[in-house]
Write a protein that holds these residues in place. Structure first.
Motif, PDB file in Angstrom:
ATOM      1  N   LEU A 183       0.881  -1.153   0.000  1.00 53.78           N
ATOM      2  CA  LEU A 183       0.000   0.000   0.000  1.00 53.78           C
ATOM      3  C   LEU A 183       0.924   1.210   0.000  1.00 53.78           C
ATOM      4  CD1 LEU A 183      -2.563  -1.206   2.691  1.00 53.78           C
ATOM      5  CD2 LEU A 183      -2.930  -1.083   0.208  1.00 53.78           C
ATOM      6  N   HIS A 184       1.030   1.891  -1.129  1.00 47.93           N
ATOM      7  CA  HIS A 184       1.994   2.979  -1.310  1.00 47.93           C
ATOM      8  C   HIS A 184       1.437   4.266  -0.702  1.00 47.93           C
ATOM      9  CE1 HIS A 184       4.721   0.757  -3.978  1.00 47.93           C
ATOM     10  NE2 HIS A 184       3.622   0.116  -4.315  1.00 47.93           N
ATOM     11  N   SER A 185       1.768   4.506   0.553  1.00 51.07           N
ATOM     12  CA  SER A 185       1.239   5.645   1.300  1.00 51.07           C
ATOM     13  C   SER A 185       2.225   6.799   1.269  1.00 51.07           C
ATOM     14  CB  SER A 185       0.979   5.237   2.749  1.00 51.07           C
ATOM     15  OG  SER A 185       0.158   4.088   2.805  1.00 51.07           O
ATOM     16  N   TYR A 186       1.824   7.902   0.663  1.00 50.74           N
ATOM     17  CA  TYR A 186       2.628   9.120   0.614  1.00 50.74           C
ATOM     18  C   TYR A 186       2.104  10.061   1.698  1.00 50.74           C
ATOM     19  CZ  TYR A 186       4.595   7.972  -3.989  1.00 50.74           C
ATOM     20  OH  TYR A 186       5.270   7.385  -5.035  1.00 50.74           O
ATOM     21  N   PHE A 187       2.997  10.534   2.570  1.00 49.98           N
ATOM     22  CA  PHE A 187       2.602  11.411   3.665  1.00 49.98           C
ATOM     23  C   PHE A 187       3.246  12.783   3.488  1.00 49.98           C
ATOM     24  CE2 PHE A 187       2.360   7.095   5.276  1.00 49.98           C
ATOM     25  CZ  PHE A 187       1.112   7.077   5.874  1.00 49.98           C
ATOM     26  N   ALA A 188       2.426  13.831   3.506  1.00 51.36           N
ATOM     27  CA  ALA A 188       2.950  15.199   3.486  1.00 51.36           C
ATOM     28  C   ALA A 188       3.610  15.464   4.838  1.00 51.36           C
ATOM     29  CB  ALA A 188       1.823  16.196   3.237  1.00 51.36           C
ATOM     30  N   VAL A 189       4.804  16.050   4.804  1.00 54.98           N
ATOM     31  CA  VAL A 189       5.540  16.379   6.027  1.00 54.98           C
ATOM     32  C   VAL A 189       6.072  17.806   5.937  1.00 54.98           C
ATOM     33  CG1 VAL A 189       6.177  13.983   6.554  1.00 54.98           C
ATOM     34  CG2 VAL A 189       7.705  15.382   5.135  1.00 54.98           C
ATOM     35  N   SER A 190       6.436  18.364   7.089  1.00 53.95           N
ATOM     36  CA  SER A 190       6.957  19.734   7.121  1.00 53.95           C
ATOM     37  C   SER A 190       8.286  19.828   6.384  1.00 53.95           C
ATOM     38  CB  SER A 190       7.114  20.207   8.559  1.00 53.95           C
ATOM     39  OG  SER A 190       8.009  19.359   9.273  1.00 53.95           O
ATOM     40  N   SER A 191       9.139  18.821   6.544  1.00 50.35           N
ATOM     41  CA  SER A 191      10.424  18.738   5.849  1.00 50.35           C
ATOM     42  C   SER A 191      10.958  17.323   6.029  1.00 50.35           C
ATOM     43  CB  SER A 191      11.433  19.731   6.419  1.00 50.35           C
ATOM     44  OG  SER A 191      12.717  19.463   5.888  1.00 50.35           O
ATOM     45  N   GLU A 193       7.303  10.930  13.087  1.00 49.92           N
ATOM     46  CA  GLU A 193       7.385  11.991  14.089  1.00 49.92           C
ATOM     47  C   GLU A 193       7.744  13.276  13.349  1.00 49.92           C
ATOM     48  OE1 GLU A 193       6.661  10.925  17.122  1.00 49.92           O
ATOM     49  OE2 GLU A 193       7.027   8.778  16.898  1.00 49.92           O
ATOM     50  N   ASP A 194       6.792  14.207  13.253  1.00 46.44           N
ATOM     51  CA  ASP A 194       6.980  15.447  12.497  1.00 46.44           C
ATOM     52  C   ASP A 194       6.894  16.633  13.454  1.00 46.44           C
ATOM     53  OD1 ASP A 194       6.983  17.593  10.749  1.00 46.44           O
ATOM     54  OD2 ASP A 194       5.513  16.712   9.371  1.00 46.44           O
ATOM     55  N   GLY A 195       8.031  16.983  14.041  1.00 48.86           N
ATOM     56  CA  GLY A 195       8.092  18.087  14.986  1.00 48.86           C
ATOM     57  C   GLY A 195       7.774  19.425  14.357  1.00 48.86           C
ATOM     58  N   GLY A 196       8.103  19.601  13.085  1.00 41.74           N
ATOM     59  CA  GLY A 196       7.836  20.857  12.389  1.00 41.74           C
ATOM     60  C   GLY A 196       6.357  21.195  12.345  1.00 41.74           C
ATOM     61  N   TRP A 197       5.516  20.186  12.203  1.00 36.77           N
ATOM     62  CA  TRP A 197       4.074  20.399  12.196  1.00 36.77           C
ATOM     63  C   TRP A 197       3.437  19.947  13.499  1.00 36.77           C
ATOM     64  CZ3 TRP A 197       2.626  18.608   6.561  1.00 36.77           C
ATOM     65  CH2 TRP A 197       2.976  19.628   5.670  1.00 36.77           C
ATOM     66  N   GLY A 198       4.268  19.542  14.487  1.00 37.49           N
ATOM     67  CA  GLY A 198       3.755  19.166  15.799  1.00 37.49           C
ATOM     68  C   GLY A 198       2.767  18.013  15.765  1.00 37.49           C
ATOM     69  N   ARG A 199       3.103  16.978  15.012  1.00 41.14           N
ATOM     70  CA  ARG A 199       2.191  15.839  14.925  1.00 41.14           C
ATOM     71  C   ARG A 199       2.949  14.530  14.806  1.00 41.14           C
ATOM     72  NH1 ARG A 199      -0.157  15.862   8.733  1.00 41.14           N
ATOM     73  NH2 ARG A 199       1.833  15.343   7.792  1.00 41.14           N
ATOM     74  N   ARG A 200       2.215  13.483  15.074  1.00 40.88           N
ATOM     75  CA  ARG A 200       2.718  12.115  14.953  1.00 40.88           C
ATOM     76  C   ARG A 200       1.688  11.347  14.130  1.00 40.88           C
ATOM     77  NH1 ARG A 200       2.605   7.122  18.510  1.00 40.88           N
ATOM     78  NH2 ARG A 200       4.712   6.302  18.302  1.00 40.88           N
ATOM     79  N   ILE A 201       2.155  10.660  13.076  1.00 42.61           N
ATOM     80  CA  ILE A 201       1.274   9.834  12.252  1.00 42.61           C
ATOM     81  C   ILE A 201       1.575   8.381  12.592  1.00 42.61           C
ATOM     82  CG2 ILE A 201       0.578   9.196   9.920  1.00 42.61           C
ATOM     83  CD1 ILE A 201       1.737  11.957   9.026  1.00 42.61           C
ATOM     84  N   ARG A 202       0.597   7.698  13.177  1.00 44.95           N
ATOM     85  CA  ARG A 202       0.767   6.299  13.597  1.00 44.95           C
ATOM     86  C   ARG A 202       0.234   5.374  12.504  1.00 44.95           C
ATOM     87  NH1 ARG A 202      -2.662   5.808  17.809  1.00 44.95           N
ATOM     88  NH2 ARG A 202      -4.068   4.544  16.583  1.00 44.95           N
ATOM     89  N   ILE A 203       1.034   4.353  12.173  1.00 47.96           N
ATOM     90  CA  ILE A 203       0.657   3.390  11.142  1.00 47.96           C
ATOM     91  C   ILE A 203       0.653   2.000  11.767  1.00 47.96           C
ATOM     92  CG2 ILE A 203       1.230   2.450   8.870  1.00 47.96           C
ATOM     93  CD1 ILE A 203       2.987   5.158   8.645  1.00 47.96           C
ATOM     94  N   ASP A 204      -0.539   1.428  11.892  1.00 53.37           N
ATOM     95  CA  ASP A 204      -0.694   0.049  12.363  1.00 53.37           C
ATOM     96  C   ASP A 204      -1.002  -0.801  11.149  1.00 53.37           C
ATOM     97  OD1 ASP A 204      -0.615   0.266  15.374  1.00 53.37           O
ATOM     98  OD2 ASP A 204      -2.193   1.716  14.932  1.00 53.37           O
ATOM     99  N   LYS A 205      -0.600  -2.070  11.194  1.00 49.76           N
ATOM    100  CA  LYS A 205      -0.785  -2.893  10.009  1.00 49.76           C
ATOM    101  C   LYS A 205      -1.057  -4.346  10.372  1.00 49.76           C
ATOM    102  CE  LYS A 205       4.105  -3.729   9.263  1.00 49.76           C
ATOM    103  NZ  LYS A 205       5.045  -3.915   8.192  1.00 49.76           N
ATOM    104  N   ALA A 206      -1.585  -5.074   9.395  1.00 46.91           N
ATOM    105  CA  ALA A 206      -1.828  -6.510   9.522  1.00 46.91           C
ATOM    106  C   ALA A 206      -1.669  -7.125   8.137  1.00 46.91           C
ATOM    107  CB  ALA A 206      -3.231  -6.777  10.065  1.00 46.91           C
TER     108      ALA A 206
END
Length: 163
Positions: free
Chosen positions: A33-41, A91-104
């Protein structure tokens, strides 16, 4: 094959790719599953949850290495983390967020960014855009292949949540 992609969006994004083998013989393949995530940098993020995992470095002819600490990116990155069954997070400190990816249904995780040199060869990514995303893919890639017996199914699932 019969493929069915199910998408559920509530407090998280849930993706499930069901592959049914309609052939009389077992089939072996890879998938992601090709997941592209926008990040601050891309240079300012870390991917956690892969510490100590072995990976194949596709930028060095699939040389096997082990991850020391969280994944950081400084240039082209293309890695298959083998035998990874658990959670990881961006872990994206620039945007102050964490994107959690769980999988099976996944035995590997791919982390990819073309970096400033390799992006020049891509028709669908502007040269400066490499810095704005990272791919963290729920996968069965490289040696982590899936074999489905005739008439059986395999389900690849990802649950993505922003914290």
């Amino acid at each position: 094959f019969r493929l069915l992609l199910s998408v559920t969006l509530d407090e998280a994004l849930e993706l499930e790719l069901e592959t049914v083998n309609r052939d009389p013989d077992p089939v072996t393949f890879t998938m992601a599953l090709h997941s592209y995530f926008a990040v601050s940098s891309v240079q300012g993020i870390q991917v956690s949850g892969l510490e100590g995992r072995p990976y194949l470095d596709k930028t060095e002819d699939f040389r096997e290495k082990a991850q020391a600490g969280p994944v950081t990116m400084h240039g082209e990155t293309d890695r298959i983390y083998r035998d990874h069954l658990g959670r990881c997070a961006i872990e994206d400190g620039g945007w102050g967020r964490r994107i959690r990816i769980d999988k099976a249904g996944s035995r590997s995780t791919v982390v990819w960014n073309p970096g400033p040199q390799a992006v020049a060869g891509f028709q669908d990514i502007a040269d400066e855009d490499y810095a704005d995303f990272v791919c963290v893919e729920t996968a069965n890639a490289g040696p982590d292949r899936v074999t489905i017996p005739s008439g059986q199914a395999h389900r690849l699932r990802a649950r993505i949540a922003v914290e």
